[in-house]
Design a protein around this motif. Structure first.
Motif, mmCIF file in Angstrom:
data_model
loop_
_atom_site.group_PDB
_atom_site.id
_atom_site.type_symbol
_atom_site.label_atom_id
_atom_site.label_comp_id
_atom_site.label_asym_id
_atom_site.label_seq_id
_atom_site.Cartn_x
_atom_site.Cartn_y
_atom_site.Cartn_z
ATOM 1 N N ARG A 68 0.922 -1.375 -0.158
ATOM 2 C CA ARG A 68 0.186 -0.390 0.408
ATOM 3 C C ARG A 68 1.170 1.126 -0.221
ATOM 4 O O ARG A 68 0.493 2.404 -1.330
ATOM 5 C CB ARG A 68 -0.858 0.014 1.187
ATOM 6 C CG ARG A 68 -2.266 -0.902 1.044
ATOM 7 C CD ARG A 68 -3.252 -0.586 2.338
ATOM 8 N NE ARG A 68 -4.441 -0.958 1.783
ATOM 9 C CZ ARG A 68 -4.774 -3.104 2.297
ATOM 10 N NH1 ARG A 68 -4.156 -3.622 2.810
ATOM 11 N NH2 ARG A 68 -5.766 -3.003 1.586
ATOM 12 N N ARG A 69 1.500 1.755 0.870
ATOM 13 C CA ARG A 69 2.763 2.543 1.083
ATOM 14 C C ARG A 69 3.453 2.569 -0.366
ATOM 15 O O ARG A 69 3.543 3.760 -1.057
ATOM 16 C CB ARG A 69 4.062 2.597 1.766
ATOM 17 C CG ARG A 69 3.314 2.392 4.018
ATOM 18 C CD ARG A 69 5.183 2.738 4.390
ATOM 19 N NE ARG A 69 3.976 2.237 5.779
ATOM 20 C CZ ARG A 69 3.390 3.425 6.514
ATOM 21 N NH1 ARG A 69 3.439 4.952 5.905
ATOM 22 N NH2 ARG A 69 2.772 3.295 7.824
ATOM 23 N N HIS A 70 4.107 1.673 -1.591
ATOM 24 C CA HIS A 70 4.628 1.715 -2.359
ATOM 25 C C HIS A 70 3.099 2.069 -3.805
ATOM 26 O O HIS A 70 4.034 2.876 -4.118
ATOM 27 C CB HIS A 70 4.919 0.386 -3.120
ATOM 28 C CG HIS A 70 5.684 0.446 -3.705
ATOM 29 N ND1 HIS A 70 6.869 1.095 -4.788
ATOM 30 C CD2 HIS A 70 5.142 0.058 -4.908
ATOM 31 C CE1 HIS A 70 6.536 0.343 -5.948
ATOM 32 N NE2 HIS A 70 5.795 -0.413 -6.212
ATOM 33 N N ALA A 71 2.395 1.595 -3.260
ATOM 34 C CA ALA A 71 1.266 2.203 -4.023
ATOM 35 C C ALA A 71 0.444 3.112 -4.066
ATOM 36 O O ALA A 71 0.781 4.162 -5.087
ATOM 37 C CB ALA A 71 0.260 0.883 -4.345
ATOM 38 N N LEU A 72 0.849 3.970 -3.326
ATOM 39 C CA LEU A 72 0.562 5.235 -2.657
ATOM 40 C C LEU A 72 1.620 6.054 -3.203
ATOM 41 O O LEU A 72 1.460 7.400 -4.328
ATOM 42 C CB LEU A 72 0.704 5.682 -1.702
ATOM 43 C CG LEU A 72 -0.455 5.662 -0.950
ATOM 44 C CD1 LEU A 72 -0.968 5.479 0.736
ATOM 45 C CD2 LEU A 72 -2.304 5.951 -1.494
ATOM 46 N N SER A 73 2.815 5.666 -2.879
ATOM 47 C CA SER A 73 3.831 6.619 -3.896
ATOM 48 C C SER A 73 3.566 6.797 -5.476
ATOM 49 O O SER A 73 3.890 7.951 -5.309
ATOM 50 C CB SER A 73 5.165 6.101 -3.090
ATOM 51 O OG SER A 73 6.206 6.314 -3.888
ATOM 52 N N VAL A 74 3.493 4.974 -6.164
ATOM 53 C CA VAL A 74 2.886 5.804 -7.260
ATOM 54 C C VAL A 74 2.135 6.597 -7.377
ATOM 55 O O VAL A 74 2.562 7.630 -8.550
ATOM 56 C CB VAL A 74 2.623 4.399 -8.155
ATOM 57 C CG1 VAL A 74 2.648 4.151 -9.437
ATOM 58 C CG2 VAL A 74 4.179 3.887 -7.555
ATOM 59 N N LEU A 75 0.936 5.580 -7.243
ATOM 60 C CA LEU A 75 -0.175 7.394 -7.507
ATOM 61 C C LEU A 75 -0.250 8.636 -7.709
ATOM 62 O O LEU A 75 -0.320 9.587 -8.009
ATOM 63 C CB LEU A 75 -1.400 6.712 -6.857
ATOM 64 C CG LEU A 75 -1.687 5.106 -6.937
ATOM 65 C CD1 LEU A 75 -3.145 4.612 -6.145
ATOM 66 C CD2 LEU A 75 -2.765 4.929 -8.247
ATOM 67 N N ALA A 76 0.728 8.851 -5.894
ATOM 68 C CA ALA A 76 1.160 10.284 -5.835
ATOM 69 C C ALA A 76 1.628 11.053 -6.708
ATOM 70 O O ALA A 76 1.594 12.068 -6.931
ATOM 71 C CB ALA A 76 1.619 10.178 -4.751
#
Length: 289
Positions: free
Chosen positions: A262-270
């Motif tokens: 989730r942390r990795h995916a949020l960084s990508v989405l951001a």
């Protein structure tokens, strides 16, 4: 189980005051699932579908007042140009049938961390209007959810409307899931640019006990973006923004994904949504979400 069906807003507030345990229902897209699976058995249900003003919206000089019972489908069709971030999130809610019934008010009342409509409300600085027989008050959207499926409503209060400022700059919403719609988000992210104020709004979904803003990431962009020159985004700024968004989350491991993912995916989405809104701001041409 007692079934209450008021025909006016005044009747609804009196019914809620007399039956504070009654669970409100408008679209029913969350509550009926819980009832069908036996996960919930309230003593009373308060049906709000006959209250006409809940399914309407109105325009004030600087804000839009969206009734808590306005379906997603109408929000997309009638307000998508003025609230593009919220409309983008609404398009990912369930199927067309669900979007014809589900409401932003219901998303708020359910207070699920994964509610698709909630991150754009936080990013846009929305206010939630609630009321009881005692009177009305407003609650900032980023203070409305107080825990997993818990909200700031008093026992005798109902959600009346959401107050949103029409977008003054580009907005984006993105989420990760096994599909784009008809699925609970693994995580989601919304961003709004407010060029006149040189500010940025954010909203994180499904990565903490409640939807939340990434305030350090917002401050970074407010200070570092080339608001006047609209120059290219430095790679280091984009990367740091993604890091700060991920750091603002407080995810858990569950069947949909691990906390680390989730942390990795949020960084990508951001990073992706920042690049898209900046493209829109600098070029004046919207880029598809």
């Amino acid at each position: 189980m007692e079934f209450l069906r008021p025909a006016s807003w005044g009747e609804a507030l009196r019914a809620k005051a007399d039956h504070p345990e009654a669970v409100p229902v408008a679209g029913g897209t969350d509550l009926l699932v819980e009832l069908n699976f036996g996960h919930r058995r309230p003593d009373a249900i308060l049906d709000l579908t006959r209250v006409p003003e809940l399914a309407e919206w109105s325009r004030a000089p600087e804000q839009l007042r969206i009734g808590a019972g306005l379906p997603y489908a109408r929000l997309i069709d009638e307000l998508g140009g003025e609230l593009p971030g919220l409309a983008a999130a609404s398009r990912t809610v369930g199927s067309p049938q669900i979007r014809n019934r589900g409401t932003v008010g219901g998303n708020l009342a359910s207070a699920s961390p994964a509610g698709d409509a909630l991150p754009p409300l936080l990013a846009g600085g929305a206010q939630v209007e609630v009321a009881s027989v005692r009177g009305a008050r407003t609650i900032p959207a980023d203070e409305f959810c107080t825990g997993v499926k818990r909200n700031a409503l008093a026992a005798d209060e109902l959600i009346a409307a959401v107050h949103c400022t029409p977008a003054t700059g580009p907005e984006q919403f993105a989420k990760v899931g096994t599909r784009n719609a008809m699925v609970i988000a693994v995580c989601s992210f919304a961003i709004s640019l407010h060029p006149a104020r040189r500010e940025v709004g954010t909203g994180i979904g499904s990565a903490a006990p409640t939807p939340r803003r990434a305030r350090d990431a917002e401050r970074l962009l407010g200070e570092e973006l080339d608001w006047d020159g609209r120059g290219a985004l430095p790679d280091a700024l984009v990367s740091r923004f993604g890091e700060l968004v991920a750091a603002a989350a407080d995810p858990v491991d569950d069947v949909r994904g691990s906390a680390a993912y989730r942390r990795h995916a949020l960084s990508v989405l951001a990073r992706r949504t920042l690049q898209r809104v900046w493209h829109d701001h600098s070029s004046g041409r919207p880029e598809c979400a």
